[in-house]
Design a protein around this motif. Structure first.
Motif, PDB file in Angstrom:
ATOM      1  N   LEU A   7       0.832  -1.197   0.000  1.00  5.71           N
ATOM      2  CA  LEU A   7       0.000   0.000   0.000  1.00  5.71           C
ATOM      3  C   LEU A   7       0.870   1.253   0.000  1.00  5.71           C
ATOM      4  O   LEU A   7       1.674   1.468   0.909  1.00  5.71           O
ATOM      5  N   GLU A   9       0.907   4.473   0.991  1.00  7.47           N
ATOM      6  CA  GLU A   9       0.058   5.195   1.940  1.00  7.47           C
ATOM      7  C   GLU A   9      -0.222   6.631   1.520  1.00  7.47           C
ATOM      8  O   GLU A   9      -1.362   7.095   1.608  1.00  7.47           O
ATOM      9  N   TRP A  12      -2.588   6.729  -1.493  1.00  4.01           N
ATOM     10  CA  TRP A  12      -3.916   6.256  -1.091  1.00  4.01           C
ATOM     11  C   TRP A  12      -4.636   7.309  -0.250  1.00  4.01           C
ATOM     12  O   TRP A  12      -5.796   7.635  -0.496  1.00  4.01           O
ATOM     13  N   HIS A  15      -5.871  10.276  -2.171  1.00  2.00           N
ATOM     14  CA  HIS A  15      -7.132   9.970  -2.853  1.00  2.00           C
ATOM     15  C   HIS A  15      -8.302  10.050  -1.871  1.00  2.00           C
ATOM     16  O   HIS A  15      -9.354  10.640  -2.190  1.00  2.00           O
ATOM     17  N   TRP A 209     -12.419   3.581  -1.083  1.00  5.33           N
ATOM     18  CA  TRP A 209     -11.278   2.762  -0.648  1.00  5.33           C
ATOM     19  C   TRP A 209     -10.466   2.198  -1.811  1.00  5.33           C
ATOM     20  O   TRP A 209      -9.255   2.015  -1.701  1.00  5.33           O
ATOM     21  N   ALA A 215      -2.515   2.810  -6.136  1.00  3.04           N
ATOM     22  CA  ALA A 215      -1.911   2.893  -4.804  1.00  3.04           C
ATOM     23  C   ALA A 215      -1.791   1.519  -4.148  1.00  3.04           C
ATOM     24  O   ALA A 215      -1.218   1.404  -3.068  1.00  3.04           O
ATOM     25  N   LEU A 216      -2.336   0.501  -4.799  1.00  2.00           N
ATOM     26  CA  LEU A 216      -2.321  -0.845  -4.242  1.00  2.00           C
ATOM     27  C   LEU A 216      -1.654  -1.809  -5.224  1.00  2.00           C
ATOM     28  O   LEU A 216      -1.885  -1.736  -6.438  1.00  2.00           O
TER      29      LEU A 216
END
Length: 343
Positions: A7, A9, A12, A15, A209, A215-216
């Motif tokens: 992740l 961070e 993420w 966003h 999410w 981002a993942l």
């Protein structure tokens, strides 16, 4: 084992903050497996975003949410008299969608906080618009926190949302708060402009999410590898290998959600063709794995095991070393990871 989610961070959270800042009244939805990230993490992030309310899927998810989040917790599954794990807490908001349920809840738990739900074209839960009058009469001393509509995901929901907004405004429900699901940002803006007397609160899960998948990244560790020759039998089912190459044993199996999928909507001729082709390959014992090696998604050697998968790699492709990791494409809402590594 090492079937891990990496992740980013900062990306993420940037966003999350953008969605929060551009979506007034947003209610983060935290349910199921926490969209692959875990419900505890999402509750913590919701608190950091300054949310006053989150939504969970079931009553079983309420205790954990109350422990991790300081605000109110809305339960999306409607209250039923036969539900055995109902949590009665001043921070819990129950969803009601049947007149008889409203009357019973009012009789047994006066003062409980509720959301009244309307039955949309989803045809899942909720009151028909003609039932709003008797439902209002049955509310008694229940505290109405708002009216909710759960719309389809096919798009073009503004017209139906407006119709329900009009129903709410002409009803005798003591609320001007409308909770909505599955409206686009443009639709939300238009609904607010056309119904300024209502407080519109969107409930958002996936696009919050999982709205920036960049981002993942999921990576799986190569646990072992073996050179095999055409015709050699391998695996639990001892199927013959179709060509020379390597069998890779990769972390990630059915306990992680690998190889599991729900039926998908098939709308076009192309979609139907793809489904038929995929079904034909599966019937022949061939299925693509989610693992990418040397830039290409590779075939399962056999159905995935509980915690690892066997993947075939042609002899002309350089096999990764034991301990290397390879990317994996997953459906996050059914995925479970050994660990989440934050960078």
């Amino acid at each position: 084992m090492a079937f891990d989610l990496h992740l980013d961070e900062k990306r993420w959270r940037d966003h999350l903050r953008h969605i929060c800042d551009t979506t007034p009244g947003m209610v983060p939805v935290i349910k199921g497996n926490g969209y692959g990230l875990g419900r505890d993490l999402l509750a913590d992030e919701s608190r950091e975003l300054g949310a006053d309310l989150i939504a969970v899927g079931t009553y079983a998810e309420v205790p954990g949410a109350l422990d991790r989040f300081d605000g109110s917790v809305m339960v999306l599954t409607p209250w039923r008299p036969f539900t055995t794990d109902v949590v009665l807490d001043e921070r819990v908001i129950h969803t009601v969608g049947r007149v008889e349920d409203i009357a019973q809840l009012a009789g047994e738990h006066a003062g409980a906080r509720v959301i009244v739900e309307g039955e949309t074209s989803m045809s899942r839960h909720g009151l028909d618009r003609h039932e709003l009058a008797p439902a209002t009469e049955a509310l008694g001393e229940l505290v109405v926190e708002g009216f909710a509509i759960h719309l389809p995901m096919a798009g073009g929901n503004l017209r139906e949302a407006e119709q329900w907004a009009a129903v709410l405004e002409t009803s005798r429900l003591d609320t001007t708060t409308l909770f909505v699901s599955h409206l686009t940002p443009v639709e939300l803006s238009q609904l607010r402009e056309r119904r300024p007397q209502l407080t519109i609160r969107p409930r958002i899960g996936t696009s919050l999410w999982l709205g920036d998948l960049g981002a993942l990244e999921v990576r799986a560790t190569v646990l072992d590898r073996h050179f095999v020759e055409r015709g050699e039998r391998i695996g639990y089912r001892q199927r013959p290998v179709p060509r020379d190459g390597h069998v890779l044993i990769i972390a990630g199996g059915t306990s992680h959600g690998v190889g599991l999928e729900a039926p998908r909507a098939v709308a076009s001729t192309v979609d139907r063709g793809k489904s038929l082709a995929k079904g034909g390959l599966a019937a022949a014992g061939r299925a693509l794995s989610p693992f990418t090696v040397a830039g290409k998604q590779r075939w399962f050697a056999e159905p995935p095991h509980m915690q690892a998968s066997m993947v075939l790699l042609p002899a002309d492709v350089t096999a990764p070393a034991i301990g290397d990791t390879v990317p994996a494409a997953v459906r996050y809402t059914i995925a479970t990871f050994d660990q989440i590594l934050r960078h």
